[in-house]
Design a protein around this motif. Structure first.
Motif, mmCIF file in Angstrom:
data_model
loop_
_atom_site.group_PDB
_atom_site.id
_atom_site.type_symbol
_atom_site.label_atom_id
_atom_site.label_comp_id
_atom_site.label_asym_id
_atom_site.label_seq_id
_atom_site.Cartn_x
_atom_site.Cartn_y
_atom_site.Cartn_z
ATOM 1 N N TRP A 32 0.815 -1.212 0.000
ATOM 2 C CA TRP A 32 0.000 0.000 0.000
ATOM 3 C C TRP A 32 0.848 1.261 0.000
ATOM 4 C CZ3 TRP A 32 -4.613 0.356 -1.664
ATOM 5 C CH2 TRP A 32 -5.466 -0.735 -1.613
ATOM 6 N N LEU A 33 1.988 1.238 0.662
ATOM 7 C CA LEU A 33 2.881 2.396 0.625
ATOM 8 C C LEU A 33 3.382 2.630 -0.794
ATOM 9 C CD1 LEU A 33 4.466 4.606 2.099
ATOM 10 C CD2 LEU A 33 6.268 2.909 2.532
ATOM 11 N N PHE A 34 3.795 1.564 -1.458
ATOM 12 C CA PHE A 34 4.269 1.674 -2.846
ATOM 13 C C PHE A 34 3.154 2.159 -3.767
ATOM 14 C CE2 PHE A 34 5.178 -0.093 -7.066
ATOM 15 C CZ PHE A 34 6.494 0.330 -7.251
ATOM 16 N N LYS A 35 1.945 1.656 -3.542
ATOM 17 C CA LYS A 35 0.828 2.056 -4.392
ATOM 18 C C LYS A 35 0.463 3.522 -4.178
ATOM 19 C CE LYS A 35 -3.693 0.511 -5.997
ATOM 20 N NZ LYS A 35 -4.753 -0.528 -5.868
ATOM 21 N N LEU A 36 0.511 3.985 -2.926
ATOM 22 C CA LEU A 36 0.200 5.387 -2.644
ATOM 23 C C LEU A 36 1.232 6.324 -3.266
ATOM 24 C CD1 LEU A 36 -0.940 5.141 1.085
ATOM 25 C CD2 LEU A 36 -2.373 5.725 -0.876
ATOM 26 N N GLY A 68 3.077 -3.132 -6.699
ATOM 27 C CA GLY A 68 4.411 -3.720 -6.773
ATOM 28 C C GLY A 68 4.428 -5.218 -6.557
ATOM 29 N N MET A 69 3.351 -5.774 -5.984
ATOM 30 C CA MET A 69 3.267 -7.216 -5.736
ATOM 31 C C MET A 69 1.809 -7.584 -5.578
ATOM 32 S SD MET A 69 4.654 -7.485 -1.797
ATOM 33 C CE MET A 69 6.102 -6.496 -2.122
ATOM 34 N N GLY A 70 1.541 -8.863 -5.450
ATOM 35 C CA GLY A 70 0.171 -9.328 -5.322
ATOM 36 C C GLY A 70 -0.120 -9.850 -3.926
ATOM 37 N N TYR A 71 -1.395 -10.081 -3.663
ATOM 38 C CA TYR A 71 -1.803 -10.560 -2.341
ATOM 39 C C TYR A 71 -1.267 -11.965 -2.066
ATOM 40 C CZ TYR A 71 -4.922 -6.668 -1.280
ATOM 41 O OH TYR A 71 -5.426 -5.430 -0.963
ATOM 42 N N GLY A 72 -1.000 -12.721 -3.107
ATOM 43 C CA GLY A 72 -0.430 -14.040 -2.894
ATOM 44 C C GLY A 72 0.923 -13.986 -2.207
ATOM 45 N N ASP A 73 1.703 -12.923 -2.497
ATOM 46 C CA ASP A 73 2.997 -12.762 -1.833
ATOM 47 C C ASP A 73 2.819 -12.562 -0.335
ATOM 48 O OD1 ASP A 73 4.634 -12.837 -4.220
ATOM 49 O OD2 ASP A 73 3.834 -10.862 -4.695
ATOM 50 N N PHE A 74 1.768 -11.801 0.063
ATOM 51 C CA PHE A 74 1.507 -11.597 1.490
ATOM 52 C C PHE A 74 1.261 -12.939 2.174
ATOM 53 C CE2 PHE A 74 -1.172 -7.672 0.025
ATOM 54 C CZ PHE A 74 -0.073 -7.163 -0.620
#
Length: 281
Positions: A193-197, A203-209
């Protein structure tokens, strides 16, 4: 345990790993296609339409075929590693080349299972870590091919890590595993979210989380920082190399999941404590 018995355990689980690796090749190829079919059916339902008619397609059916000529793979053409060598890496019917990745996945899985046997013998602990290895091999290859990290693998991996910790099948206390899962997910979620803001891009997907949460559940929160550092450094090196060799795909991205999986394998093989010490150098 004597060395002879130890090597026997390695042979037994190594052979099992070769067989499981052969099945993982099916999972890697078919699971993303199964997901696409499911999404198509769900989209049609949302549109108020009948889902498209499709022939049965899952991990068991239809039988494996040559992608070039449709030749049905006989059982003796599907023996891990041996069949590939016997066929000299080519289809028995059309003689088109078979990807070397198939025996490599089998060999890597067999090697990882053998390592688990060397560490823990023929035990529940060894088997549970074999499951971990099989899941990571599948996730790494699927993400590399499709940039997908299926929930069908990541979420059970999180829960299995927590259950294994609670039952004493891993050396990680439950509270350390639980906070590892929480910290693993929230750390990458926050970075996302920081990168997106800042950039307006993802920068990545939820699967990485979810994958990082699984690694936290299996190894505990103290290993998360060295694992993410290792994954980031290797990912950056590979990304730069692919850029200079024109190997980047459209959009210039490199999936992060394979490098997270690689960090998980590093923590398993060299040990979490050694990984933490390396990160402090």
């Amino acid at each position: 345990m004597s060395t002879g018995l130890q090597w026997l355990d390695v042979g037994v689980l190594g052979l099992l790993g070769l067989l499981i690796g052969s099945f993982l090749n099916v999972v890697i190829h078919r699971l993303p296609k199964m997901m696409e079919q499911q999404w198509a059916a769900e989209y049609a339902e949302m549109e108020g339409k009948e889902p498209p008619a499709q022939a049965p397609f899952n991990l068991m059916v239809p039988r494996s075929r040559c992608p070039h000529c449709g030749h049905l793979i006989a059982w003796y053409e599907n023996i891990p590693v041996v069949s590939y060598a016997g066929l000299r890496g080519r289809c028995a019917e059309c003689k088109k080349p078979i990807s070397v990745r198939y025996p490599l996945v089998e060999l890597v899985t067999g090697g990882l299972f053998g390592f688990c046997a060397w560490q823990w013998g023929l035990s529940v602990t060894a088997l549970i870590w074999c499951v971990f290895c099989a899941a990571l091999v599948s996730l790494a290859m699927i993400d590399w091919d499709t940039t997908l990290l299926p929930d069908d693998i990541t979420l059970p991996l999180v829960w299995l890590g927590l259950v294994a910790s609670a039952l004493g099948w891993t050396a990680v206390p439950l509270n350390t595993a639980l906070w590892g899962a929480v910290a693993g997910y929230l750390s990458l979620w926050s970075i996302y979210w920081l990168f997106k803001l800042v950039t307006g891009k993802e920068g990545m997907g939820y699967g990485d989380f979810k994958l990082f949460a699984a690694l936290g559940a299996w190894f505990g929160w103290p290993v998360l920082i060295p694992m993410i550092l290792l994954a980031s450094v290797i990912g950056a090196i590979v990304g730069i190399a692919m850029k200079f060799t024109s190997g980047l795909r459209e959009g210039g991205y490199v999936p992060f999941g394979p490098f997270l999986a690689g960090a998980g394998f590093a923590a398993l093989i060299i040990g979490p404590d050694t990984l933490r010490q390396m990160a402090n150098l």
